[in-house]
Design an enzyme around this catalytic site. Sequence first.
Site, PDB file in Angstrom:
ATOM      1  NE  ARG A 121      -3.513  -2.632   0.138  1.00 23.33           N
ATOM      2  CZ  ARG A 121      -3.378  -3.935  -0.157  1.00 23.33           C
ATOM      3  NH1 ARG A 121      -2.129  -4.213  -0.763  1.00 23.33           N
ATOM      4  NH2 ARG A 121      -4.117  -4.817   0.300  1.00 23.33           N
ATOM      5  CB  ILE A 124       5.289  -1.148  -4.876  1.00 20.49           C
ATOM      6  CG1 ILE A 124       6.028  -0.267  -3.720  1.00 20.49           C
ATOM      7  CG2 ILE A 124       6.365  -2.331  -5.446  1.00 20.49           C
ATOM      8  CD1 ILE A 124       7.016  -1.275  -2.920  1.00 20.49           C
ATOM      9  CE1 TYR A 154      -3.086  -6.959 -10.803  1.00 23.59           C
ATOM     10  CE2 TYR A 154      -4.734  -8.499  -9.819  1.00 23.59           C
ATOM     11  CZ  TYR A 154      -3.632  -8.323 -10.081  1.00 23.59           C
ATOM     12  OH  TYR A 154      -2.302  -8.799  -9.497  1.00 23.59           O
ATOM     13  CE1 TYR A 436      -2.614 -14.854 -17.661  1.00 18.87           C
ATOM     14  CE2 TYR A 436      -4.739 -16.117 -17.945  1.00 18.87           C
ATOM     15  CZ  TYR A 436      -3.932 -14.879 -18.003  1.00 18.87           C
ATOM     16  OH  TYR A 436      -4.421 -13.874 -18.446  1.00 18.87           O
TER      17      TYR A 436
HETATM   18  C1  LIG Z   1      -2.142  -7.088  -4.179  1.00 29.89           C
HETATM   19  C2  LIG Z   1      -0.847  -6.394  -4.130  1.00 29.89           C
HETATM   20  C3  LIG Z   1       0.345  -6.983  -5.115  1.00 29.89           C
HETATM   21  C4  LIG Z   1      -1.150  -5.022  -3.871  1.00 29.89           C
HETATM   22  O1  LIG Z   1       0.217  -4.340  -3.744  1.00 29.89           O
HETATM   23  P1  LIG Z   1       0.395  -2.853  -3.338  1.00 29.89           P
HETATM   24  O2  LIG Z   1       1.602  -2.322  -3.647  1.00 29.89           O
HETATM   25  O3  LIG Z   1       0.071  -2.804  -1.760  1.00 29.89           O
HETATM   26  O4  LIG Z   1      -0.447  -2.090  -4.226  1.00 29.89           O
HETATM   27  P2  LIG Z   1      -0.681  -0.421  -4.237  1.00 29.89           P
HETATM   28  O5  LIG Z   1      -0.102   0.177  -3.101  1.00 29.89           O
HETATM   29  O6  LIG Z   1      -0.056  -0.103  -5.682  1.00 29.89           O
HETATM   30  O7  LIG Z   1      -2.055  -0.207  -4.380  1.00 29.89           O
HETATM   31  C5  LIG Z   1      -2.979   0.613  -5.219  1.00 29.89           C
HETATM   32  C6  LIG Z   1      -4.257   0.783  -4.906  1.00 29.89           C
HETATM   33  O8  LIG Z   1      -5.006  -0.491  -4.945  1.00 29.89           O
HETATM   34  C7  LIG Z   1      -5.677  -0.912  -3.621  1.00 29.89           C
HETATM   35  N1  LIG Z   1      -5.376  -2.201  -3.372  1.00 29.89           N
HETATM   36  C8  LIG Z   1      -4.192  -3.006  -3.414  1.00 29.89           C
HETATM   37  N2  LIG Z   1      -4.228  -4.185  -3.007  1.00 29.89           N
HETATM   38  C9  LIG Z   1      -5.772  -4.304  -3.030  1.00 29.89           C
HETATM   39  C10 LIG Z   1      -6.523  -5.346  -2.620  1.00 29.89           C
HETATM   40  N3  LIG Z   1      -5.879  -6.530  -2.291  1.00 29.89           N
HETATM   41  N4  LIG Z   1      -7.699  -5.258  -2.403  1.00 29.89           N
HETATM   42  C11 LIG Z   1      -8.188  -4.032  -2.470  1.00 29.89           C
HETATM   43  N5  LIG Z   1      -7.653  -2.881  -2.772  1.00 29.89           N
HETATM   44  C12 LIG Z   1      -6.293  -3.138  -3.175  1.00 29.89           C
HETATM   45  C13 LIG Z   1      -4.679   0.226  -2.788  1.00 29.89           C
HETATM   46  O9  LIG Z   1      -5.643   0.277  -1.582  1.00 29.89           O
HETATM   47  C14 LIG Z   1      -4.566   1.135  -3.593  1.00 29.89           C
HETATM   48  O10 LIG Z   1      -5.599   1.968  -3.390  1.00 29.89           O
HETATM   49  P3  LIG Z   1      -5.654   3.722  -3.833  1.00 29.89           P
HETATM   50  O11 LIG Z   1      -4.988   3.917  -5.102  1.00 29.89           O
HETATM   51  O12 LIG Z   1      -7.089   4.007  -3.939  1.00 29.89           O
HETATM   52  O13 LIG Z   1      -4.861   4.205  -2.527  1.00 29.89           O
HETATM   53  C15 LIG Z   1      -0.216  -6.958  -2.531  1.00 29.89           C
HETATM   54  O14 LIG Z   1      -1.128  -6.531  -1.503  1.00 29.89           O
HETATM   55  C16 LIG Z   1       0.111  -8.504  -2.569  1.00 29.89           C
HETATM   56  O15 LIG Z   1       1.206  -8.965  -2.653  1.00 29.89           O
HETATM   57  N6  LIG Z   1      -0.996  -9.323  -2.072  1.00 29.89           N
HETATM   58  C17 LIG Z   1      -0.689 -10.533  -2.142  1.00 29.89           C
HETATM   59  C18 LIG Z   1      -0.640 -11.562  -3.172  1.00 29.89           C
HETATM   60  C19 LIG Z   1      -1.572 -11.099  -4.321  1.00 29.89           C
HETATM   61  O16 LIG Z   1      -2.811 -11.419  -3.873  1.00 29.89           O
HETATM   62  N7  LIG Z   1      -1.180 -10.810  -5.474  1.00 29.89           N
HETATM   63  C20 LIG Z   1      -2.186 -10.572  -6.600  1.00 29.89           C
HETATM   64  C21 LIG Z   1      -2.073 -11.761  -7.456  1.00 29.89           C
HETATM   65  S1  LIG Z   1      -3.308 -11.715  -8.535  1.00 29.89           S
END
Ligand SMILES: CC(C)(COP(=O)(O)OP(=O)(O)OC[C@H]1O[C@@H](n2cnc3c(N)ncnc32)[C@H](O)[C@@H]1OP(=O)(O)O)[C@@H](O)C(=O)NCCC(=O)NCCS
Length: 436
Positions: A121, A124, A154, A436
Amino acid sequence: MSSLADQFHSAALDENLTAAFDARGLRAARVGDDDRDGAHRWQDAVARGFLDGEPTETQYTESFSRSGYRRKVGVYDAAGMQAEVPVATFASWATEVTLAVGSAVPMCAVSAVTVAPTHRRRGILSTLMRGELRTAAALGFPIAGLTVSESAIYGRFGFAPAVAATSWEISTRRAGWIGPEAPGRLDYITREQGRDAATALHERIRLTTPGEIAMPGGHWDRTFGTRPDAEKADKLRVVQYRSPDGDVEGVAVYSIAEDDDDWAASTATVSRVVAATDAAYAGLWRFLLSLDLVGIVRASELSVDEPLWWMIDNKRAARIQTKDHHYLRILDVPAALEARHYDVDDAIALEVSDPLGIADGTFVLSAGETPGVDVVDDPPLGIPLIRVGVAELSAMVLGGVSPVTLARAGRIDTDDPHRVARVFASTTTPQLSFWY
Ligand SMILES: CC(C)(COP(=O)(O)OP(=O)(O)OC[C@H]1O[C@@H](n2cnc3c(N)ncnc32)[C@H](O)[C@@H]1OP(=O)(O)O)[C@@H](O)C(=O)NCCC(=O)NCCS
């Protein structure tokens, strides 16, 4: 295609992406294809991100030798205690997605997206996604795609669920088969034979099924438990369908979990049915629903419009759950829309907005046998206009959702949703039969 794949694989990182990370004291870099240690540390981060344990030596070796097709990006924090383990991972590669029966386009597939819990958050993922999508768009990919751990991640980047999937739990004693009798024969085969048959069959099927993609390297070994690091591979059973002429037309792989309280009520979990003909589909499903000592059959990643539903007498014997599955993101509106098929001759204007500024613009789509898309300054009068976000357009592109539904949901704005829906209709329900 292969040159696009090669170009993308080794393309330099987007300058804005590297600058944004530099400004935060982080460093983004591609993991070199020969960098075994770098790939292992990258894999450590992916395992942590998806809540898995530490990879074993066999998993390191297998992943390294099988994932060479992936462009692996890591973000590194030099101030961390394990500076060589990335705090974020992102993988992508060139594949093909079928947009209409017989028409596939290059797609930038995205996977292994993780950000360490210590660094979440802070934008990144946003920085990585924007940068990698810009690189993919600049090289000419019409579309990007991914499957998701969580729905909410996404949409902000312009992705939308273009393909929904269903999970089934069928009570075999209640189901009652009313489908056709398949004329061919069924035989058990080895997992290796199943993998080879499925590889060939999927190549046939994917081009007739909107939403399917070319199978990434090594994926079938995972499904059939034929890689050295496979877990519970000994539980898998593989059965093949051959036509009366002896052609291999289908293969199914399943495993059984026994019910200790009732030996006749075991559960069969079907990991895949790959059927290139209707006869193979009927033959394999009938077989699976009539296994002795099995009371429940489970299957997932089926479509939302399965012929199977019409092959069982008691529809309520199947409990069906629908979920979002294949997310697509148009990067080039003319290329994506020109690769679709249209069953009507009509023209519509589209005002497309894109939060990342990649695919926005005003376009005129001339639908028909030879479709064309023109970029225009202003929408012409006299044809329907649709104001649509790139995510919603991506949701519509395979015909998986009607524009009428999206208009009623307030997700698109158009003066004639039914006419737009006739243009975007598809006769084939989209499906993606794996993750995938
Ligand atoms: C999902 C993940 C990659 C997000 O990475 P991050 O660097 O925290 O994301 P960001 O800080 O760029 O977030 C961008 C926006 O998306 C939102 N967001 C990110 N992950 C989210 C989630 N899981 N649910 C809801 N909103 C989410 C953030 O709140 C932020 O919102 P804003 O722009 O309104 O402030 C990270 O939480 C993670 O590694 N999760 C576990 C693995 C996973 O599920 N990966 C995805 C596989 S499909």
